[in-house]
Design an enzyme around this catalytic site. Structure first.
Site, short mmCIF file in Angstrom:
data_model
loop_
_atom_site.label_atom_id
_atom_site.label_comp_id
_atom_site.label_asym_id
_atom_site.label_seq_id
_atom_site.Cartn_x
_atom_site.Cartn_y
_atom_site.Cartn_z
N LYS A 14 0.82 -1.21 0.00
CA LYS A 14 0.00 0.00 0.00
C LYS A 14 0.85 1.26 0.00
O LYS A 14 0.60 2.17 -0.78
CB LYS A 14 -0.92 0.04 1.23
CG LYS A 14 -2.00 -1.02 1.25
CD LYS A 14 -3.02 -0.76 2.37
CE LYS A 14 -2.42 -0.76 3.76
NZ LYS A 14 -1.85 -2.04 4.19
N ARG A 89 -10.03 1.46 8.62
CA ARG A 89 -9.70 0.08 8.95
C ARG A 89 -10.75 -0.58 9.81
O ARG A 89 -10.64 -1.76 10.11
CB ARG A 89 -8.37 0.03 9.70
CG ARG A 89 -7.15 -0.14 8.80
CD ARG A 89 -5.93 0.19 9.64
NE ARG A 89 -4.80 -0.64 9.35
CZ ARG A 89 -3.62 -0.16 8.93
NH1 ARG A 89 -3.47 1.12 8.68
NH2 ARG A 89 -2.60 -0.97 8.77
N ARG A 128 11.09 -6.49 5.19
CA ARG A 128 11.07 -5.09 5.57
C ARG A 128 11.62 -4.91 6.98
O ARG A 128 12.24 -3.90 7.29
CB ARG A 128 9.62 -4.57 5.49
CG ARG A 128 9.51 -3.09 5.66
CD ARG A 128 8.12 -2.61 5.36
NE ARG A 128 7.18 -2.95 6.42
CZ ARG A 128 5.88 -2.68 6.37
NH1 ARG A 128 5.36 -2.12 5.31
NH2 ARG A 128 5.10 -2.99 7.38
N ARG A 134 11.34 -1.64 11.60
CA ARG A 134 10.10 -1.20 12.22
C ARG A 134 9.79 -2.05 13.43
O ARG A 134 9.90 -3.27 13.37
CB ARG A 134 8.95 -1.31 11.21
CG ARG A 134 8.59 0.02 10.61
CD ARG A 134 7.54 -0.15 9.54
NE ARG A 134 6.25 -0.58 10.05
CZ ARG A 134 5.10 -0.41 9.39
NH1 ARG A 134 5.12 0.18 8.21
NH2 ARG A 134 3.97 -0.83 9.89
N ARG A 145 -0.84 -8.55 13.36
CA ARG A 145 -1.35 -7.53 12.43
C ARG A 145 -2.17 -8.17 11.32
O ARG A 145 -3.18 -7.63 10.89
CB ARG A 145 -0.19 -6.71 11.86
CG ARG A 145 0.34 -5.72 12.90
CD ARG A 145 1.71 -5.20 12.54
NE ARG A 145 1.72 -4.46 11.31
CZ ARG A 145 2.74 -4.44 10.47
NH1 ARG A 145 3.83 -5.13 10.71
NH2 ARG A 145 2.67 -3.73 9.37
P1 AMP Z 1 0.51 0.83 8.76
O1 AMP Z 1 1.77 1.54 8.50
O2 AMP Z 1 -0.62 1.33 7.91
O3 AMP Z 1 0.65 -0.67 8.67
O4 AMP Z 1 0.09 1.15 10.26
C1 AMP Z 1 0.93 0.83 11.33
C2 AMP Z 1 0.14 0.79 12.62
O5 AMP Z 1 -0.45 2.06 12.88
C3 AMP Z 1 -1.03 -0.18 12.64
O6 AMP Z 1 -0.64 -1.50 12.95
C4 AMP Z 1 -1.90 0.44 13.73
O7 AMP Z 1 -1.38 0.18 15.02
C5 AMP Z 1 -1.73 1.92 13.46
N1 AMP Z 1 -2.74 2.39 12.49
C6 AMP Z 1 -2.51 2.85 11.23
N2 AMP Z 1 -3.66 3.18 10.64
C7 AMP Z 1 -4.65 2.91 11.53
C8 AMP Z 1 -6.07 3.03 11.50
N3 AMP Z 1 -6.73 3.48 10.42
N4 AMP Z 1 -6.76 2.66 12.61
C9 AMP Z 1 -6.13 2.22 13.72
N5 AMP Z 1 -4.80 2.06 13.79
C10 AMP Z 1 -4.06 2.42 12.72
#
Ligand code: AMP
Length: 193
Positions: A14, A89, A128, A134, A145
């Site tokens: 993404k 989400r 990654r 990360r 996740r």
């Molecule tokens: P990502 O980089 O999009 O995978 O997001 C990393 C982390 O940020 C996720 O595992 C969540 O803990 C938090 N996060 C990101 N976007 C959201 C969202 N829309 N709702 C809740 N938590 C989020």
């Protein structure tokens, strides 16, 4: 002018595709994950609240996430269109986004669903982890996740499918190849730059 969502499991690509599409359409790519990570880095109040959830691979509470997105979408650069990467989400976030758009007399143009099979996702996320370090790319957290995605986010796709908004795109292949598929699918829906 286009308003897009990018939905897909962690590791589907993404972030990479969001950057390509943002460049192509001249719109901001808004990643809630990036915004949370920046807040964690800067040790803001929001970052301190979000960190514990992120480190466990769980979602930050809707109240915090929704407020952040409402604020971000009110900024001048988002008035010409936007691409949301990683939001909504949860069902509550879908409702909030509907409300934000309704309040500003706007509508969503399309939802891009990026797919990839489970083994490939784990492989990419583990790779990654080595490259970026990360804190949520450790094996246990990766599994968490992926299951949180299946439980809470995968069902949203049906909501958007029922609205006729979803373009399903195979996320396997070179970056440019996948970007090409997305651009083609959007063009077929009448959206081009
Ligand atoms: P990502 O980089 O999009 O995978 O997001 C990393 C982390 O940020 C996720 O595992 C969540 O803990 C938090 N996060 C990101 N976007 C959201 C969202 N829309 N709702 C809740 N938590 C989020």
């Amino acid at each position: 002018m286009i308003r897009l969502l990018l939905i897909g499991p962690p590791g589907a690509g993404k972030g990479t595709q969001a950057a390509e599409l943002a460049k192509y359409f001249g719109i901001p790519a808004i990643s809630t994950g990036d915004i949370f990570r920046e807040n964690v880095r800067n040790e803001t109040e929001l970052g301190l609240k979000a960190k514990a959830f992120m480190d466990r691979g769980e979602y930050v509470p809707d109240s915090l996430t929704n407020e952040l997105v409402r604020d971000r979408l009110s900024k001048p650069d988002a008035q010409v269109g936007f691409l949301l990467d990683g939001f909504p989400r949860t069902i509550d976030q879908v409702t909030e986004l509907d409300q934000i758009l309704h309040d500003s007399n706007k509508k969503l143009d399309a939802v891009v669903q990026l797919t990839a099979d489970g083994d490939e996702l784990v492989r990419r996320l583990s790779g990654r982890a080595l490259e970026q370090g990360r804190s949520d790319d450790t094996p246990d957290v990766i599994q968490r996740r992926l299951s949180v995605y299946e439980e809470q986010t995968a069902p949203l796709i049906d909501v958007y499918v029922s609205r006729g908004a979803v373009a399903m795109i195979d996320g396997l292949g070179d970056v440019e190849e996948v970007t090409g598929r997305i651009i083609e699918a959007l063009a077929a829906r009448g959206f081009s730059k």
